[in-house]
Design a protein around this motif. Structure first.
Motif, PDB file in Angstrom:
ATOM      1  N   PRO A 205      46.892  50.777  85.067  1.00 30.91           N
ATOM      2  CA  PRO A 205      45.523  50.644  85.561  1.00 30.91           C
ATOM      3  C   PRO A 205      44.607  50.065  84.479  1.00 30.91           C
ATOM      4  O   PRO A 205      45.022  49.812  83.351  1.00 30.91           O
ATOM      5  CB  PRO A 205      45.147  52.074  85.918  1.00 30.91           C
ATOM      6  CG  PRO A 205      45.921  52.895  84.936  1.00 30.91           C
ATOM      7  CD  PRO A 205      47.223  52.165  84.717  1.00 30.91           C
TER       8      PRO A 205
ATOM      9  N   VAL B 244      35.533  54.392  84.478  1.00 29.75           N
ATOM     10  CA  VAL B 244      36.166  54.089  85.759  1.00 29.75           C
ATOM     11  C   VAL B 244      37.621  53.713  85.510  1.00 29.75           C
ATOM     12  O   VAL B 244      37.906  52.757  84.769  1.00 29.75           O
ATOM     13  CB  VAL B 244      35.436  52.949  86.495  1.00 29.75           C
ATOM     14  CG1 VAL B 244      36.102  52.672  87.839  1.00 29.75           C
ATOM     15  CG2 VAL B 244      33.976  53.305  86.686  1.00 29.75           C
ATOM     16  N   CYS B 245      38.534  54.491  86.111  1.00 28.95           N
ATOM     17  CA  CYS B 245      39.972  54.195  86.040  1.00 28.95           C
ATOM     18  C   CYS B 245      40.366  53.571  87.375  1.00 28.95           C
ATOM     19  O   CYS B 245      40.279  54.229  88.424  1.00 28.95           O
ATOM     20  CB  CYS B 245      40.773  55.476  85.780  1.00 28.95           C
ATOM     21  SG  CYS B 245      42.558  55.191  85.588  1.00 28.95           S
ATOM     22  N   ARG B 246      40.801  52.324  87.364  1.00 26.94           N
ATOM     23  CA  ARG B 246      41.058  51.566  88.587  1.00 26.94           C
ATOM     24  C   ARG B 246      42.499  51.065  88.578  1.00 26.94           C
ATOM     25  O   ARG B 246      43.007  50.555  87.562  1.00 26.94           O
ATOM     26  CB  ARG B 246      40.098  50.397  88.682  1.00 26.94           C
ATOM     27  CG  ARG B 246      40.254  49.542  89.942  1.00 26.94           C
ATOM     28  CD  ARG B 246      39.152  48.515  89.985  1.00 26.94           C
ATOM     29  NE  ARG B 246      37.846  49.161  90.042  1.00 26.94           N
ATOM     30  CZ  ARG B 246      36.690  48.500  89.913  1.00 26.94           C
ATOM     31  NH1 ARG B 246      36.712  47.191  89.713  1.00 26.94           N
ATOM     32  NH2 ARG B 246      35.561  49.164  89.968  1.00 26.94           N
ATOM     33  N   THR B 247      43.157  51.211  89.744  1.00 24.87           N
ATOM     34  CA  THR B 247      44.537  50.747  89.873  1.00 24.87           C
ATOM     35  C   THR B 247      44.573  49.226  89.966  1.00 24.87           C
ATOM     36  O   THR B 247      43.550  48.571  90.182  1.00 24.87           O
ATOM     37  CB  THR B 247      45.189  51.364  91.119  1.00 24.87           C
ATOM     38  OG1 THR B 247      44.484  50.928  92.285  1.00 24.87           O
ATOM     39  CG2 THR B 247      45.174  52.886  91.031  1.00 24.87           C
TER      40      THR B 247
ATOM     41  N   ARG C 202      47.499  52.453  95.131  1.00 28.38           N
ATOM     42  CA  ARG C 202      46.608  53.572  95.338  1.00 28.38           C
ATOM     43  C   ARG C 202      47.280  54.823  94.778  1.00 28.38           C
ATOM     44  O   ARG C 202      48.488  54.999  94.845  1.00 28.38           O
ATOM     45  CB  ARG C 202      46.291  53.766  96.814  1.00 28.38           C
ATOM     46  CG  ARG C 202      45.671  52.524  97.459  1.00 28.38           C
ATOM     47  CD  ARG C 202      45.424  52.738  98.933  1.00 28.38           C
ATOM     48  NE  ARG C 202      44.356  53.677  99.182  1.00 28.38           N
ATOM     49  CZ  ARG C 202      43.071  53.366  99.257  1.00 28.38           C
ATOM     50  NH1 ARG C 202      42.682  52.100  99.064  1.00 28.38           N
ATOM     51  NH2 ARG C 202      42.163  54.283  99.515  1.00 28.38           N
TER      52      ARG C 202
ATOM     53  N   SER D  60      41.788  54.004  95.072  1.00 29.41           N
ATOM     54  CA  SER D  60      42.079  52.935  94.106  1.00 29.41           C
ATOM     55  C   SER D  60      41.336  53.107  92.779  1.00 29.41           C
ATOM     56  O   SER D  60      41.687  52.442  91.802  1.00 29.41           O
ATOM     57  CB  SER D  60      41.719  51.572  94.707  1.00 29.41           C
ATOM     58  OG  SER D  60      40.335  51.549  95.039  1.00 29.41           O
ATOM     59  N   GLU D  61      40.338  53.991  92.735  1.00 28.44           N
ATOM     60  CA  GLU D  61      39.619  54.207  91.472  1.00 28.44           C
ATOM     61  C   GLU D  61      39.007  55.597  91.464  1.00 28.44           C
ATOM     62  O   GLU D  61      38.738  56.188  92.526  1.00 28.44           O
ATOM     63  CB  GLU D  61      38.518  53.157  91.263  1.00 28.44           C
ATOM     64  CG  GLU D  61      37.382  53.222  92.248  1.00 28.44           C
ATOM     65  CD  GLU D  61      36.311  52.183  91.958  1.00 28.44           C
ATOM     66  OE1 GLU D  61      36.637  51.175  91.309  1.00 28.44           O
ATOM     67  OE2 GLU D  61      35.159  52.394  92.397  1.00 28.44           O
TER      68      GLU D  61
ATOM     69  N   HIS E  50      36.107  58.031  88.952  1.00 34.46           N
ATOM     70  CA  HIS E  50      35.097  58.039  87.886  1.00 34.46           C
ATOM     71  C   HIS E  50      35.217  59.331  87.092  1.00 34.46           C
ATOM     72  O   HIS E  50      35.230  60.440  87.662  1.00 34.46           O
ATOM     73  CB  HIS E  50      33.700  57.916  88.489  1.00 34.46           C
ATOM     74  CG  HIS E  50      33.445  56.582  89.134  1.00 34.46           C
ATOM     75  ND1 HIS E  50      32.723  55.585  88.541  1.00 34.46           N
ATOM     76  CD2 HIS E  50      33.834  56.093  90.348  1.00 34.46           C
ATOM     77  CE1 HIS E  50      32.662  54.536  89.338  1.00 34.46           C
ATOM     78  NE2 HIS E  50      33.330  54.830  90.460  1.00 34.46           N
TER      79      HIS E  50
END
Length: 455
Positions: free
Chosen positions: A33, A48-51, A56, A79-80, A82
């Motif tokens: 990610p 923010v950690c987002r794939t 997902r 998908s993300e 915070h």
């Protein structure tokens, strides 16, 4: 159930353990990610950690360096996520590294995201102080054009107080501090801050925001503005700069004269300025007008200008004239002349105006005549002295020639010598008287050789 253990390295070289629990079908490697800074609020930062790749996750975890600091298990795939991280002021000098990973519903873990370095600039600054409204600057006289030696009065007021030059209290009730700024006309010169000089009337207290500048010189010319300061907990807060007021200081030339003159059967307006300012720019104004009706420049040797009579619709109109001269880098404007009334239907038939006596021209002519006479007299004296000296030289030369001729002649004198001795017979016979013969006379100054005999 198989347990697969994988080691993954990131910079700096750290080894983390990833556990993948697989049932019948083994877990595939999930893409890592991304971690970035989201919102900033006070002393906290949202990470923010987002794939990636449309993946997902059901559970997300946040790590600081090697330690897990937060995790989120969601009721459904997302998908993300915070994460809120608190940042203290003491952390400004240390490096804080964060990374994240996620786990799918099947229990497969992703790779760790690249490290994110949280710096002090990523922390939200304190809320800005509300901007103070700019003050309003006015000057007396309103035009800002003054002569040398005058006194200017500036008033810096806060608009919220209804245009009164008073104080707007600070947090502790202290009045604000007003500053007057001056930008000189010279290019590149720095602005100068002037402290207020409160004007004092009889029995009145000092008013803040009032500045007295003067007696003014050419150095006080320029653009003026003002600002004020209010004391806050963290120091003084400055307001915006006010409007600009331009001040012009000049040595105003004397006022000109405007008259109606008949020149070759044509009426003209004659505007005469000071003889000290030849080549000035002359302008004719209507008595109640701000813009010139006509403008002309005089020649380099003239201090007056002639204008045609303006076309007028009114029965009578009043006109004035003014002239401007350039003194250094600025223009100096004279006062306007006395109004001249021109009528439309009845115009007197005055005789052509006799030219006024131009005193500088008369004095200059007289000085030139005196200088010419002195030059002629000096030339006569010098010529007479030279003639007299030449005559003296000629006379001396003639005398020298005469005496040289006199002394050049041959002076020869014949002297007759007579015998003065006697024989013995003549001496013995002394009975005979002998009468001596008188010798001839000789003049040594004569040029003749013949002796002179007395008569």
């Amino acid at each position: 159930m198989n347990i697969n253990v994988a080691l993954r390295a990131r910079t700096p070289k750290l080894h983390f353990t990833r556990l993948c629990l697989s049932t019948a079908r083994p877990c595939t490697t999930l893409p890592e990610p991304t971690l970035h800074v989201g919102r900033r609020s006070g002393a906290s930062v949202s990470l923010v950690c987002r794939t990636a790749g449309g993946r997902r996750g059901r559970e997300f975890a946040l790590y600081e360096y090697r330690e897990k600091v937060d995790s989120r298990e969601l009721p459904s795939d997302a998908s993300e996520v915070h994460f809120n991280v608190s940042v203290n002021e003491g952390d400004s000098g240390s490096d804080r590294l964060f990374c994240c990973l996620y786990k799918t519903k099947r229990g497969c873990f992703s790779a760790f995201s690249p490290y994110l370095k949280l710096e002090q600039r990523d922390v939200a600054p304190p809320p800005p102080t509300p901007a103070l409204p700019p003050p309003l600057l006015s000057v007396e006289p309103p035009s800002g054009a003054v002569s040398r030696g005058a006194v200017l009065s500036f008033s810096c007021s806060v608009p919220a107080l209804g245009g009164q030059s008073g104080s707007r209290p600070g947090p502790e009730g202290d009045p604000p501090t007003f500053l007057l700024l001056r930008t000189p006309e010279r290019a590149g010169a720095p602005a100068v801050a002037l402290r207020p000089q409160a004007s004092r009337a009889a029995g009145a207290e000092a008013r803040p925001g009032v500045f007295a500048v003067g007696p003014v010189t050419a150095g006080e010319q320029g653009a003026y503005s003002c600002m004020y300061q209010i004391s806050k907990d963290r120091g003084a807060v400055n307001s915006s700069v006010s409007n600009t007021v331009r001040v012009t200081v000049s040595d105003a030339p004397p006022a000109p004269t405007l008259e109606l003159q008949l020149q070759t059967d044509v009426w003209r307006l004659l505007c005469t300025g000071s003889p000290s300012y030849p080549g000035a720019v002359f302008s004719v104004y209507a008595a109640d007008g701000e813009l010139p009706v006509d403008t002309r420049r005089a020649s380099a040797t003239e201090h007056r200008a002639r204008f045609p009579v303006p076309v007028q619709n009114a029965t009578a109109a009043r006109y004035q004239c003014q002239y401007s001269v350039q003194l250094g880098s600025y223009w100096s404007h004279s006062e306007r002349s006395a109004p001249l009334v021109l009528t439309k239907e009845i115009s007197p038939t005055p005789t052509p105006a006799e030219p006024a006596v131009d005193l500088p021209l008369v004095l200059g002519s007289f000085s030139a005549a005196v200088l010419f006479l002195c030059s002629v007299a000096l030339a006569v004296v010098i010529a007479r002295t030279q003639v007299k000296a030449a005559a003296e030289k000629k006379k001396k030369r003639q005398e020298a020639q005469f005496w040289s001729q006199v002394h050049a002649r041959d002076h020869v004198v014949e002297l007759t010598l007579r015998r003065s001795s006697f024989s013995s017979q003549e001496w013995v016979g002394g009975g005979t008287e002998t009468t001596p013969t008188t010798p001839p006379l000789w003049n040594p100054l004569t040029t003749f050789t013949a002796p002179l005999h007395p008569r």
